[in-house]
Scaffold this motif. Structure first.
Motif, short mmCIF file in Angstrom:
data_model
loop_
_atom_site.label_atom_id
_atom_site.label_comp_id
_atom_site.label_asym_id
_atom_site.label_seq_id
_atom_site.Cartn_x
_atom_site.Cartn_y
_atom_site.Cartn_z
N ARG A 51 0.83 -1.20 0.00
CA ARG A 51 0.00 0.00 0.00
C ARG A 51 0.87 1.26 0.00
O ARG A 51 0.60 2.22 -0.73
CB ARG A 51 -0.91 -0.02 1.22
N GLN A 102 2.18 1.73 -3.37
CA GLN A 102 1.10 1.85 -4.36
C GLN A 102 1.34 0.98 -5.60
O GLN A 102 1.21 1.43 -6.74
CB GLN A 102 0.91 3.32 -4.77
N ASP A 142 -7.00 -2.44 2.62
CA ASP A 142 -6.63 -1.33 3.52
C ASP A 142 -5.97 -1.81 4.80
O ASP A 142 -5.64 -1.01 5.68
CB ASP A 142 -7.86 -0.48 3.85
#
Length: 303
Positions: free
Chosen positions: A54, A57, A158
């Motif tokens: 994350r 990215q 997430d």
């Protein structure tokens, strides 16, 4: 990408491999390299992987034992997370079974049946992981995972982990909410079994395994069923009726044993499998006016 790899290695999360050929991680023995392949050794390690992914990215996807998967010859961009050892714990508490997403489904069916627990007899010959089976609602012999999954533990992109009930998983034919609405990784499941007569359960499971061995081409690398059954019809019957058994493009061939299987006869390329899939779809539509949809998941860079 090198910075990401360095962080993954330093995080001590398990195995980290660069440009790893995915042909070594799929049952079809086809597929170009993953930019990075990670095999987390625990749920905590998997969470760290997702945090790093994350942060940078980059694209990612999870795989299990590589069945029901066709990887492109050009490979897969970003990070491929392989769920296996380290996420394969098993706890049997009466009729309730808690099992990690990386646990092999065939092994689980065998262990459960020997405990005199019924419900997984259908899975005796399905060569995937528990996580993959939940993800796609794997099934056979008139049953599927939706019948026994009480709840599933899901890691979302997430970084949050939630237990989803059977209803929240929105199971339907060979699919779940993880494919349709809420992408995530099944890291564990609680299965509801039923006590039964051990010898009878083992006998049913063995009968199912024998049937699969006798009717499906497991002597060749393959991905399992290629097409979803367009109920009330069956894909294999339609393909056989169209005279396509044995039809080949390069090293990819429609099995002469079961027409809903495409086998790798040697050094088949993903492109040859895709061309064969397209040819079958076109033929079945022209002959019967039926659109076949793939059950096998096709992933990777486009050529």
């Amino acid at each position: 990408m090198q910075t990401l790899i360095k962080e993954l290695v330093e995080a001590n999360i398990g195995k980290v491999k660069e440009n790893e050929p995915l042909s070594q991680h799929t049952t079809m023995k086809i597929g170009g390299p993953a930019d990075v392949l990670v095999e987390p050794n625990s749920i905590e390690s998997l969470q760290k992987v997702m945090d790093i992914v994350r942060k940078h990215q980059v694209t990612w996807r999870a795989i299990g034992r590589g069945s029901n998967l066709l990887v492109s010859d050009e490979g897969v961009e970003g990070v491929v997370i392989k769920i296996g050892e380290g996420l394969d714990e098993l706890v049997i508490d009466g009729e309730e079974v808690t099992v990690g997403g990386g646990y092999p489904l065939i092994k689980l069916a065998t262990v459960i049946s020997k405990q005199g627990l019924s419900g997984l007899e259908f899975a005796g010959g399905i060569p995937g992981s528990v996580g993959g089976a939940v993800y796609m609602n794997a099934g056979a012999h008139g049953s599927d995972m939706s019948r026994i999954v009480k709840k599933a533990q899901i890691l979302f992109p997430d970084g949050t982990i939630q237990w989803l009930t059977n209803e929240q998983m929105e199971f339907s034919y060979r699919t779940s909410v993880l494919q349709t609405k809420r992408p995530g990784i099944c890291i564990a499941a609680v299965l509801q079994m039923k006590k039964g007569e051990r010898d009878a359960i083992v006998a049913v499971m063995q009968k199912n395994k024998d049937y699969r061995r006798d009717t499906q081409p497991w002597n060749y690398p393959c991905a399992g069923s290629i097409f979803r059954n367009p109920l009330p019809n069956y894909a294999g019957q339609l393909i056989e009726a169209a005279g396509l058994k044995g039809y080949a493009i390069g090293g990819a061939k429609i099995s002469e044993q079961h027409a809903n299987f495409i086998v790798n006869t040697g050094n088949a390329k993903a492109r040859e499998v895709l061309d064969l899939i397209s040819y079958v779809k076109q033929t079945i539509y022209q002959k019967y006016g039926i659109h076949l949809e793939t059950e096998v998941e096709i992933v990777g860079r486009k050529s």
